[in-house]
Design an enzyme around this catalytic site. Structure first.
Site, PDB file in Angstrom:
ATOM      1  N   LEU A 126       0.744  -1.098  -0.545  1.00 55.48           N
ATOM      2  CA  LEU A 126      -0.045   0.296  -0.024  1.00 55.48           C
ATOM      3  C   LEU A 126       0.741   0.855   0.221  1.00 55.48           C
ATOM      4  O   LEU A 126       1.150   2.194  -1.072  1.00 55.48           O
ATOM      5  CB  LEU A 126      -0.923   0.090   1.039  1.00 55.48           C
ATOM      6  N   THR A 127       1.630   1.700   0.760  1.00 50.32           N
ATOM      7  CA  THR A 127       2.554   2.358   1.255  1.00 50.32           C
ATOM      8  C   THR A 127       3.346   2.429  -0.346  1.00 50.32           C
ATOM      9  O   THR A 127       4.173   1.879  -0.586  1.00 50.32           O
ATOM     10  CB  THR A 127       3.473   2.515   2.015  1.00 50.32           C
ATOM     11  N   GLU A 128       3.357   3.847  -0.472  1.00 43.47           N
ATOM     12  CA  GLU A 128       4.228   4.334  -1.314  1.00 43.47           C
ATOM     13  C   GLU A 128       5.275   5.878  -0.770  1.00 43.47           C
ATOM     14  O   GLU A 128       5.287   6.105   0.264  1.00 43.47           O
ATOM     15  CB  GLU A 128       3.906   5.118  -2.992  1.00 43.47           C
ATOM     16  N   PRO A 129       6.379   6.256  -1.822  1.00 43.96           N
ATOM     17  CA  PRO A 129       7.225   7.211  -1.372  1.00 43.96           C
ATOM     18  C   PRO A 129       7.005   8.509  -1.070  1.00 43.96           C
ATOM     19  O   PRO A 129       7.039   9.301  -0.267  1.00 43.96           O
ATOM     20  CB  PRO A 129       8.100   7.443  -2.809  1.00 43.96           C
ATOM     21  N   ALA A 131       2.979   8.324  -0.344  1.00 45.16           N
ATOM     22  CA  ALA A 131       1.927   8.324  -0.213  1.00 45.16           C
ATOM     23  C   ALA A 131       1.871   6.830   0.959  1.00 45.16           C
ATOM     24  O   ALA A 131       2.388   6.100   0.981  1.00 45.16           O
ATOM     25  CB  ALA A 131       0.807   7.186  -1.030  1.00 45.16           C
ATOM     26  N   ILE A 158       7.920  -1.739   2.714  1.00 45.06           N
ATOM     27  CA  ILE A 158       6.784  -3.114   2.372  1.00 45.06           C
ATOM     28  C   ILE A 158       7.372  -4.585   3.271  1.00 45.06           C
ATOM     29  O   ILE A 158       8.358  -4.822   3.135  1.00 45.06           O
ATOM     30  CB  ILE A 158       6.290  -3.506   1.138  1.00 45.06           C
ATOM     31  N   GLN A 337      16.374   3.953  31.785  1.00 36.59           N
ATOM     32  CA  GLN A 337      16.506   4.569  32.565  1.00 36.59           C
ATOM     33  C   GLN A 337      16.603   4.090  33.784  1.00 36.59           C
ATOM     34  O   GLN A 337      17.992   4.962  34.332  1.00 36.59           O
ATOM     35  CB  GLN A 337      15.300   5.506  33.104  1.00 36.59           C
ATOM     36  N   GLU A 364       1.227   1.448  10.544  1.00 32.43           N
ATOM     37  CA  GLU A 364       0.020   0.773  10.823  1.00 32.43           C
ATOM     38  C   GLU A 364      -1.025   2.004  10.590  1.00 32.43           C
ATOM     39  O   GLU A 364      -1.866   1.898  10.656  1.00 32.43           O
ATOM     40  CB  GLU A 364      -0.964  -0.083  11.508  1.00 32.43           C
ATOM     41  N   THR A 366       0.750   6.135  11.487  1.00 26.94           N
ATOM     42  CA  THR A 366       0.908   6.853  12.166  1.00 26.94           C
ATOM     43  C   THR A 366      -0.488   7.095  13.836  1.00 26.94           C
ATOM     44  O   THR A 366      -1.741   7.048  13.390  1.00 26.94           O
ATOM     45  CB  THR A 366       1.712   8.415  12.147  1.00 26.94           C
TER      46      THR A 366
END
Length: 380
Positions: A126-129, A131, A158, A337, A364, A366
């Site tokens: 799904l994800t693109e540079p 999108a 991906i 810590q 998934e 932001t």
């Protein structure tokens, strides 16, 4: 057996124990070694496939385990108590199967499940540079050509890209239509024009195989269109809604690992003549960890049970994902810590968890997007 919210069935208990035993024996001793190498050994991945982990939610009649979302989340959570990306790798394939099972026709279900039964892994592209959070901005195109489609475009970040033998690709048939122009396609990796780039080296989740996938005039039969030419955005949103509680469950398991590491170290570390766990400031941090874990568990399994009941749960899925991934960040920060300078060293597992936790607030969708979903649901 209970998880604090509901009675756990014998089947669920046995599956959780299966994951616990496998992760403890086969993976726990090697986590830091394999993280430095940046990948899991192929034989370990094949063991997961043999266990059927890549078909968790694929129906039994198609060769899968036929598990509901709640049981899947329990297994994902248990795996993350050792290392989170191992179960995540298989869940990506299982989630792809859910798209085909929900939107595909009978022939496609048989075809796709047959590939998984051969031991294939898959990726959801799904994800693109340009999108990511804006899924409707997809620019990968699918052009009808007789009885075929020709796909062109680049997908980014991906998961499973280098491991997958088949991709589920979201592409646009008409960019002017925005989200209404998107469709989902099965694209086999061995088709001419499919290229997988080198693995992306991330700050965290280094054992997750993430890469760029390029489609250059890739021709596929019209048979490979899943559902309708307008159904791609709906498919993507269904996957994201269903996967967000799973990301939360994975984060929940990792939170417990970070808590346990912090408790153990606080008992062993002596300062001013006493273990530092005797200090109220340390106790406060540990108590806060447990409160976040218990609250997160309620949110995770509320969302998964709504999914299993077929009820709307966009808001609840986003709340679970947002809350638990941010709890993960807070818990690992406080745990590091407690470790002091040693927590900054890569040979300590808490350093890995600290880096991993930063990833989950982005993937998934932001956490800013999760808040948009939550607010829109309330204002609608």
């Amino acid at each position: 057996m209970q998880n604090g919210l509901f009675n756990v069935t014998e089947e669920q208990q046995s599956l959780v124990e299966l994951i616990r035993d496998f992760m403890t024996k086969e993976i726990k001793p090697h986590v830091l070694e394999w993280e430095k190498e940046g990948h899991y050994p192929q034989e370990i991945i094949e063991q997961g496939i043999e266990m059927g982990l890549h078909m968790l939610q694929v129906p039994e009649e198609y060769g899968g385990m036929g598990l509901d979302t709640t049981t899947t989340a329990m297994m994902i959570e248990e795996g993350a108590k050792v290392e989170s990306t191992f179960m995540g790798m298989f869940n990506v394939t299982s989630m792809g199967g859910k798209i085909v099972m929900a939107a595909g026709n009978e022939e496609q279900k048989q075809y796709y499940s047959g590939l998984l039964q051969k031991g294939y892994l898959s990726s959801f592209c799904l994800t693109e540079p340009d999108a990511g959070s804006d899924s409707a901005a997809v620019r990968t195109t699918a052009v009808r050509k007789g009885d075929s489609y020709v796909i062109n475009g680049t997908k980014m970040f991906i998961t499973n890209a280098s491991l997958a033998s088949v991709f589920l690709v979201v592409a646009t048939l008409d960019p002017s239509k925005g989200s209404k122009g998107l469709a989902t396609f099965i694209v086999e990796k061995d088709r001419p024009g499919v290229t997988v780039g080198k693995k992306i080296e991330n700050i965290g989740m280094r054992l997750s195989n993430t890469a760029e996938v390029i489609f250059d005039n890739v021709e596929i039969p019209a048979f490979n269109l899943i559902g309708t030419e307008e159904g791609g955005f709906a498919n993507a949103m269904k996957v994201l809604t269903a996967s967000r509680p799973i990301i939360a469950a994975s984060s929940l398991g990792a939170c417990q690992l970070a808590r346990d590491l912090a408790i153990q170290y606080s008992k062993e570390r002596i300062a001013f003549g006493k273990p530092i766990c005797a200090k109220q400031m340390i106790q406060e941090k540990i108590a806060n960890m447990e409160m976040l874990i218990q609250a997160g568990r309620g949110l995770v399994y509320n969302a998964t049970m709504l999914l299993d009941q077929g009820k709307p749960c966009n808001k609840e899925a986003s709340i679970a994902k947002c809350f638990v991934t941010e709890a993960y960040g807070k818990i690992t920060d406080d745990a590091l810590q407690i470790f002091g300078g040693y927590g900054l060293c890569d040979e300590y597992l808490i350093s890995k968890l600290y880096r991993d936790s930063r990833v989950n607030r982005i993937i998934e969708g932001t956490n800013e997007i999760q808040r948009v979903v939550i607010a829109k649901s309330l204002l609608r």
